[in-house]
Every structure is written in C-alpha cells, then in structure tokens.
Design an enzyme around this catalytic site. Structure first.
Site, short mmCIF file in Angstrom:
data_model
loop_
_atom_site.label_atom_id
_atom_site.label_comp_id
_atom_site.label_asym_id
_atom_site.label_seq_id
_atom_site.Cartn_x
_atom_site.Cartn_y
_atom_site.Cartn_z
N SER A 6 2.83 3.15 12.87
CA SER A 6 1.60 2.59 14.03
C SER A 6 2.32 3.20 15.70
CB SER A 6 2.60 1.12 13.94
OG SER A 6 1.66 0.52 14.67
N ASP A 11 5.84 -3.48 8.58
CA ASP A 11 4.86 -3.17 7.18
C ASP A 11 5.27 -1.77 6.82
OD1 ASP A 11 2.13 -2.52 6.04
OD2 ASP A 11 1.28 -1.90 8.26
N HIS A 70 -1.92 2.63 11.91
CA HIS A 70 -2.80 0.94 12.59
C HIS A 70 -3.50 1.58 14.54
CE1 HIS A 70 1.15 -1.80 11.47
NE2 HIS A 70 0.17 -1.35 10.38
#
Length: 361
Positions: free
Chosen positions: A178, A302, A205
C-alpha cells in the site's frame, strides 16, 4: 480504488473528525476547500497555509491527520514538500491536488510511490463543480482512518519477532503493498526474474486509473510480461499478474489443473479494492505449501488474514523490514503475529525467494 472508509469512532469513545490541513498558494482555493470540508462532519479544518514551508512547520507543531497539498506552488512544490511531511512523527496522510498533473500520469504515480495516499486532479479556482466536490469527498472518505495508522507497530516488534522456518517450495509468489509499496515492488522485482519458473501476483492499493501505467512501469523495470488480471484469464508462469483497481485478484484451479483468474468484489475486512487478503487466501487454496507471500510497506493490516491462510496451508511469508518501509503497518502486523519467515529490505527479498526456488528445483 475503494480502500478503507473513514470510521473514526474510537473503540470506547465518540466519533472523531479527521483533522485536515489545506496547503495552497491561492487564497480562493483555500477558502473554497475549507468551506467544502466544513460542510462534512467527517472532517475538521485545523489550518490553511499558502506554502510548503508553512505546512512543514504546521504539521510539526499542530495535530493533523490529513494534508491536502497543492502540487504547484512557489518555492517548494508538492513533490518536494511531500517527503518532509511524511517524515513527521505524526504519520500524516497526504493527498496531492494538481491542476496540471493528470490522474494516472507518471508524475502522479511518482507521488504515490513516494508515499502520497492519493492524487486528485484539481479544477481552477472558481470552477469547483458539485461533481468535483462529490468526487473529492469520496476519495478522501476512502482513506485509511487515523486509529488504524496509530496502531502501526514500532521497531522493537521487528527486533523481537519470532521467525518461522523458510519454505521449501516456490510455486507462486504474491506481493501485497500500500503506502510506499510501489517503489518497494520495483526494487523487489528487479532482483526477482525467474524466467518461466512461477507466476507472480501483485495487489497494490491504487486507484483503477493508475493500473495501466503501473503495469507498464513494472514491465519496463523487469522486462517480464505483465498483465492486468481479468476474469477467466489463464495464469502463466513467468508472468506478473496485477490486480485491477476495482476488484480483488482471486484464483481457481480447474478440473484439468489449469489455474485461472477470478475477480471478486466481495467486501472484506479492510473494505479496499483491491485488497491483499483475498489474493493471499486464493494462493493458499490453489498452491498450498508452494505459496510464497510477500507483504510490503503500507498502513493498516490488509494481508494479515491472508498471511494466516498461507501459513495454515503450509506456505510461507516474507515481510518488508521497518527501516525500508514508509509505513510498517502491514508488514509489521505479519511480523508481530509470528507469521514471517524473514524480515528483509525489498532488494533482499527477491534474492531469498530465488535461492529457495533453486534449492528446491
């Protein structure tokens, strides 16, 4: 992408608005932005300044969760100010607003690689339409909430983490990242070119409109074939499969043994599209002990649930180290849970995977 929505209710307290700093050399834009945010109870404007130097000083001395940063300003521009804001101990998120930098452009992707949470095209002063306001608030409302950022593990967690034995098989490699993950992925893959040995899956992401350029940059950096995952696409060894920006990358093994892509839009714990967890969980089902997961820089957790699935299937995990991570949230959560077989900088991760693959070949 549709990442984690703001839900700033503390575990045992009332909902807290996001403290926002507006940075723009136009007084008109500052006033408009302040008015837009003031009308939304998710946000609280704590300041509005006209230069990068003022922004750096403000973040150093005042509570700020989110900085809306103009890309073009006299003196230091947005790309110069960005790393200084991100270096703050307050762990602010930064969204760059640009009137000349197209969303999905190379400069915008560079900003994301440096750690910006998003880049949004900004209309000229006085042309803030209702559609733009709705678009902006939607993008801001999908950022990782402050409580999640505050739970980022500290360096001592890395030093005391217990490591699992290294895996003995490499049938597929999945990489999740991310904030700060783009540059880490590029570095990792530069040392990981296995030819036709195994497929590589990547979930980063990113908004959907950045994925084509991201795939193109991956190809330029690695000279490997790169595809954006599509429903039913056969998985091929030696190919990098990138999750699209509007769905999770999942997998299924068909009756004759062929592995194909499945796209999932089911909501998961972290609410983001794409999310890392579904990719890791699919790898665990399909590749079992041959699944190797890599979790890179990023806020939140995540990838943690997916890492559990890989370990339970007999596979193995590698986490990016604290020192090289822009944010050690995602890799730190895996390391703290005792799921990592190694905690390394990106350049060493690819080397380790290839060494394990060669040893088992």
């Amino acid at each position: 992408m549709t990442p984690i929505s703001f839900d700033l209710a503390e575990p045992h307290g009332p909902r807290r608005p996001v403290d926002v700093l507006i940075v723009d050399d136009s007084v008109v834009v500052r006033r408009i932005m302040a008015k837009v945010l003031a009308a939304d109870d998710r946000f609280s404007v704590t300041g509005a300044v006209s230069s990068g130097a003022q922004a750096i000083d403000f973040v150093r001395n005042q509570p700020v969760d989110l900085v809306l940063l103009d890309m073009q300003m006299p003196g230091m521009d947005g790309l110069e100010v960005l790393p200084r804001l991100l270096a703050s101990e307050r762990k602010v998120q930064v969204v760059l607003l640009s009137g000349t930098c197209r969303e999905g452009s190379e400069i915008a992707l560079q900003a994301l690689a440096m750690g910006a949470s998003d880049v949004v095209a900004k209309p000229s002063a006085g042309h803030f339409s209702d559609n733009f306001v709705e678009h902006l608030l939607d993008r801001l409302g999908h950022l990782v909430p402050a409580p999640e950022r505050n739970r980022t593990p500290e360096r001592i967690d890395e030093e005391s983490a217990r490591l699992r034995p290294l895996g003995s098989m490499v049938r597929a490699v999945g990489v999740g990242g991310s904030t700060g993950g783009i540059s880490a992925i590029m570095t990792l893959l530069s040392g990981l070119n296995p030819g036709n040995a195994f497929p590589i899956f990547i979930t980063q992401h990113l908004p959907a409109n950045f994925q084509p350029l991201f795939a193109e940059q991956l190809h330029r950096a690695t000279q490997m074939p790169v595809v954006i995952a599509e429903e039913g696409l056969p998985v091929r060894a030696g190919v990098i499969h990138v999750a699209p920006g509007n769905a999770h990358l999942s997998l299924v093994r068909e009756a004759r043994g062929r592995v194909t892509i499945r796209l999932s839009r089911e909501r998961c714990l972290h609410g983001s599209f794409p999310a890392v967890d579904p990719m890791f969980q699919a790898m665990a089902r399909v590749y079992g002990p041959g699944a190797c997961g890599v979790i890179l820089s990023g806020m939140g957790r995540d990838g943690l649930a997916g890492a559990h699935a890989i370990i339970e299937a007999g596979g193995w995990m590698i986490a990016q180290d604290h020192a090289s991570s822009a944010v050690w949230g995602m890799p730190g959560s895996v390391a703290r849970a005792g799921l990592a077989s190694a905690i390394l900088p990106p350049g060493s991760i690819g080397e380790l995977i290839l060494d394990q693959w060669r040893a088992a070949a």
